[in-house]
Design an enzyme around this catalytic site. Structure first.
Site, PDB file in Angstrom:
ATOM      1  N   HIS A   1       0.806  -1.214   0.000  1.00 27.13           N
ATOM      2  CA  HIS A   1       0.000   0.000   0.000  1.00 27.13           C
ATOM      3  C   HIS A   1       0.843   1.270   0.000  1.00 27.13           C
ATOM      4  CE1 HIS A   1      -3.738  -2.163   0.442  1.00 27.13           C
ATOM      5  NE2 HIS A   1      -3.326  -2.756   1.545  1.00 27.13           N
TER       6      HIS A   1
ATOM      7  N   ARG B   1       7.054  -6.069   3.473  1.00 27.25           N
ATOM      8  CA  ARG B   1       5.816  -6.694   2.995  1.00 27.25           C
ATOM      9  C   ARG B   1       5.744  -6.546   1.488  1.00 27.25           C
ATOM     10  NH1 ARG B   1      -0.254  -5.147   4.993  1.00 27.25           N
ATOM     11  NH2 ARG B   1       0.211  -3.151   3.982  1.00 27.25           N
TER      12      ARG B   1
ATOM     13  N   ASP C   1      16.649 -11.165  -3.167  1.00 26.29           N
ATOM     14  CA  ASP C   1      17.966 -10.865  -3.734  1.00 26.29           C
ATOM     15  C   ASP C   1      18.448  -9.459  -3.364  1.00 26.29           C
ATOM     16  OD1 ASP C   1      18.390 -13.338  -4.828  1.00 26.29           O
ATOM     17  OD2 ASP C   1      17.834 -12.796  -6.869  1.00 26.29           O
TER      18      ASP C   1
ATOM     19  N   GLU D   1      -6.066 -11.957   6.817  1.00 26.37           N
ATOM     20  CA  GLU D   1      -6.860 -10.724   6.740  1.00 26.37           C
ATOM     21  C   GLU D   1      -8.295 -10.957   6.297  1.00 26.37           C
ATOM     22  OE1 GLU D   1      -4.311  -7.313   5.153  1.00 26.37           O
ATOM     23  OE2 GLU D   1      -3.392  -9.063   4.193  1.00 26.37           O
TER      24      GLU D   1
ATOM     25  N   ASP E   1      -8.405  -5.136   7.269  1.00 28.52           N
ATOM     26  CA  ASP E   1      -9.021  -5.939   6.211  1.00 28.52           C
ATOM     27  C   ASP E   1      -9.926  -7.016   6.791  1.00 28.52           C
ATOM     28  OD1 ASP E   1      -8.236  -5.189   3.417  1.00 28.52           O
ATOM     29  OD2 ASP E   1      -6.251  -5.256   4.301  1.00 28.52           O
TER      30      ASP E   1
END
Length: 270
Positions: free
Chosen positions: A50, A75, A89, A154, A180
């Site tokens: 987000h 996240r 990576d 969620e 959520d």
């Protein structure tokens, strides 16, 4: 000279004698990340779901936070093997994957984080920051010790499958997302509704029974303390953008919205 990576957040949780507290970095700013990293919080969570973050900005924030003892988690926007490979990576050791509602999804995500034969992660550490360009001895062979993955429940479906999700091998912990979850329960914007809080606490018990640490997002201080008392092992208690928004609003309220003594008039002609 051989290099040694930091312990994972899962290890830090296993050693902690109290709940660990963290903050979101949602601005996309390396400066904000460094300010948050030096705050004394136990961990930071850089958001790609987000927030306006891509690989370059996440890397800049990892660099900015690297001089501080705070654990850093990222996240990703989705449980996608390509995105997860790229983020790992970059040198991310602590990963959070949102919107996980079944054990099958969790198992697929666990595989994305591990090299074959345990998983499906592509091998490119010699070219990447993850193994510090082959400066971390045996990174490929010991990558499972250098990376941990948490999943975020969620939805009501995820709640119903909490025990099975938490039990998946290769999943190091679970974060509950009340915002959520409230929306999934028909309570949009009511993340502290008693039904939502009760559902989150019920999930804590199931996650703990699976031997995994449960976490939760709780910006309301009273809710955060309540969740800590209910068994949350890690709690996200704020975000850089929220702190800036509320802090700047207070400045405006203090100096503009409140009546003040008028400044002395300047002489005419100045």
């Amino acid at each position: 000279m051989p290099l040694q990576l930091n312990p994972t957040f899962a290890y830090e949780l296993s050693q902690a004698q109290r709940p660990l507290y963290g903050g979101w970095v949602s601005s996309g700013s390396a400066v904000a990340a460094e300010i948050m990293a030096g705050s004394g919080l136990d961990m930071l969570l850089i958001d790609m779901e987000h927030a306006p973050n891509g690989l370059d900005s996440v890397l800049a924030q990892l660099h900015a936070a690297s001089g501080y003892p705070t654990s850093v988690m990222v996240r990703v926007p989705a449980g996608d093997p390509v995105i997860i490979k790229q983020v790992l990576d970059l040198g991310v050791q602590n990963l959070l994957v949102p919107m996980v509602s079944t054990a099958e999804q969790a198992a697929q995500i666990a595989a994305m984080v591990q090299y074959p034969p345990r998983g499906i992660r592509g091998v490119g550490s010699a070219l990447a920051r993850s193994g510090r360009w082959n400066r971390v001895p045996n990174y490929v062979q010991e990558a499972a010790e250098h990376v941990c993955v948490f999943v975020q429940i969620e939805t009501q479906e995820g709640l119903a499958n909490t025990a099975e999700i938490a039990a998946v091998e290769g999943i190091d912990g679970v974060l509950l997302g009340p915002s959520d979850l409230a929306a999934s329960m028909g309570l949009l914007g009511q993340q502290t509704h008693p039904d939502v809080v009760s559902a989150v606490k019920s999930a804590f018990a199931q996650i703990d029974a699976a031997g995994k640490p449960a976490g939760v997002n709780a910006f309301d201080p009273s809710a955060a303390h309540d969740y800590a008392a209910a068994g949350a092992r890690w709690i996200l208690v704020g975000a850089d953008v929220v702190l800036m928004a509320r802090g700047s609003e207070k400045l405006a309220a203090d100096f503009i919205d409140q009546p003040t003594t008028p400044a002395a008039e300047l002489p005419s002609g100045t």
